[in-house]
Design an enzyme around this catalytic site. Sequence first.
Site, mmCIF file in Angstrom:
data_model
loop_
_atom_site.group_PDB
_atom_site.id
_atom_site.type_symbol
_atom_site.label_atom_id
_atom_site.label_comp_id
_atom_site.label_asym_id
_atom_site.label_seq_id
_atom_site.Cartn_x
_atom_site.Cartn_y
_atom_site.Cartn_z
ATOM 1 N N ASP A 29 -31.273 -7.817 -26.864
ATOM 2 C CA ASP A 29 -32.087 -7.815 -25.652
ATOM 3 C C ASP A 29 -33.432 -7.163 -25.982
ATOM 4 O OD1 ASP A 29 -33.305 -7.398 -23.223
ATOM 5 O OD2 ASP A 29 -31.585 -6.438 -22.268
ATOM 6 N N GLU A 79 -43.396 10.128 -48.308
ATOM 7 C CA GLU A 79 -42.018 9.949 -48.760
ATOM 8 C C GLU A 79 -41.840 8.526 -49.289
ATOM 9 O OE1 GLU A 79 -38.900 9.293 -45.604
ATOM 10 O OE2 GLU A 79 -40.268 10.548 -44.433
ATOM 11 N N CYS A 111 -40.792 13.370 -43.307
ATOM 12 C CA CYS A 111 -41.968 13.120 -42.471
ATOM 13 C C CYS A 111 -42.796 14.376 -42.197
ATOM 14 C CB CYS A 111 -41.538 12.520 -41.130
ATOM 15 S SG CYS A 111 -40.629 10.973 -41.290
ATOM 16 N N THR A 152 -37.486 0.493 -36.295
ATOM 17 C CA THR A 152 -38.282 1.718 -36.392
ATOM 18 C C THR A 152 -39.025 1.789 -37.718
ATOM 19 O OG1 THR A 152 -36.413 3.047 -37.241
ATOM 20 C CG2 THR A 152 -36.721 2.959 -34.858
ATOM 21 N N SER A 201 -29.435 12.321 -36.643
ATOM 22 C CA SER A 201 -30.873 12.430 -36.826
ATOM 23 C C SER A 201 -31.568 12.770 -35.514
ATOM 24 C CB SER A 201 -31.431 11.115 -37.389
ATOM 25 O OG SER A 201 -32.792 11.256 -37.715
ATOM 26 N N HIS A 233 -43.956 14.524 -33.672
ATOM 27 C CA HIS A 233 -43.661 13.491 -34.671
ATOM 28 C C HIS A 233 -43.012 12.331 -33.935
ATOM 29 C CE1 HIS A 233 -42.065 11.260 -37.959
ATOM 30 N NE2 HIS A 233 -40.813 11.611 -37.705
ATOM 31 N N LYS A 242 -37.632 12.442 -25.654
ATOM 32 C CA LYS A 242 -36.342 13.103 -25.473
ATOM 33 C C LYS A 242 -36.468 14.602 -25.756
ATOM 34 C CE LYS A 242 -33.515 9.061 -26.731
ATOM 35 N NZ LYS A 242 -32.710 8.925 -25.508
ATOM 36 N N ASN A 276 -43.345 3.425 -37.049
ATOM 37 C CA ASN A 276 -43.132 4.681 -37.761
ATOM 38 C C ASN A 276 -43.963 4.700 -39.042
ATOM 39 O OD1 ASN A 276 -42.108 7.078 -38.714
ATOM 40 N ND2 ASN A 276 -40.002 6.380 -38.890
ATOM 41 N N SER A 308 -36.830 15.005 -41.712
ATOM 42 C CA SER A 308 -35.375 15.020 -41.838
ATOM 43 C C SER A 308 -34.938 15.807 -43.058
ATOM 44 C CB SER A 308 -34.846 13.588 -41.918
ATOM 45 O OG SER A 308 -35.062 12.916 -40.698
#
Length: 389
Positions: A29, A79, A111, A152, A201, A233, A242, A276, A308
Amino acid sequence: MTIGIDQINFYIPQFYVDMADLAEARGVDPNKFLYGIGQTEMAVSPVSQDIVSMGANAAKDIITEDDKQSISMVIVATESAIDSAKASAVQIHNLLGIQPFARCIEMKEACYAATPAIQLAQDYLHQRPDEKVLVIASDTARYGLESGGEPTQGAGAVAMLISHKPRILELNDDAVPFTEDVYDFWRPNGHMYPLVAGKLSKDAYIHSFQESWKEYAKRYNKSLDDFANLCFHVPFTKMGKKALDSILTDEISDETKKRLTEGYEAATYYNRYVGNIYTGSLYLSLISLLETHNLEGGQTIGLFSYGSGSVGEFFTGKLVEGYQDVLDITSHKNLLNERKALTVNEYESFFKRFDNLEFDHETELAHTIPGAFYLENINDHIRSYNTLK
């Protein structure tokens, strides 16, 4: 003595894929990509644009001939390294024609690495009032076709000139890092794509933000009321949201919630159309905030950097009066708006060529901006660059 960001610029490849088209091709979707992760378009990198060419392209328009004589250190955060020994900063230093008596290094921590690069530059310049440092964050985010992380992905670079008496953002000496050994995202030697524990993550990111913010607020007796806006970030635009929502608790005023939420939307506008870019994502978000939101000199911006593995950091800067005059909003909007849209089949061809280092200059350079650096060929593992006429 003030030290901070005097100039800032980004570069992205001239190709993208529409996320709704990608969703339909994957039997998903479209709203899952457009709203679920908050991405509209995704930059696609041709073989001719690697971390060196993108980094040099991001920097070339913000450094003058005088700057090239004053820059005494070049740091590339990435990275997506193309060599396990030689720093990409050496190649970028050469392409830009920076004076030879300069340090050139490459930094790595997922990152996050552009942030310690800036902190290093700040410390370095304290004893060098007449010198400058060029910090470049350059990456190509790749997870594989039809992988869970495919939506992403992205590619791009951000270049920042760090100096005394900066014209954009004065860095405060208040950074609070937070380190925790977590296997949420990693790429072992020999692996083309990273390994990702998706839920871990997201949880590690939010936990790192909460811990660094909480410690920062305690150390410096600060609250969210002290900030005009926050930048995060942004691996995808819903991720930082979030984290922000996690601290907008009931005791926070509606006015502050509204200000920070509106600022977050402005700060992720460019990211929504790029995807990203790993080490550059926070700083692309900063550019987006400065260029799409109404701010004033003297206001304080909070920034959260995350890599990470994991290392996070909360730090702040004060906007300089007249910072708007230093930005190049028109060029940035043109860079975004004049890209070529790829079909999903074309995107997959680009992706496979990038993995296999198979050049197709006729296709790829046809939509590259004249004057841009590009990777011309690789012979005997030696990369050669040129400028598009």
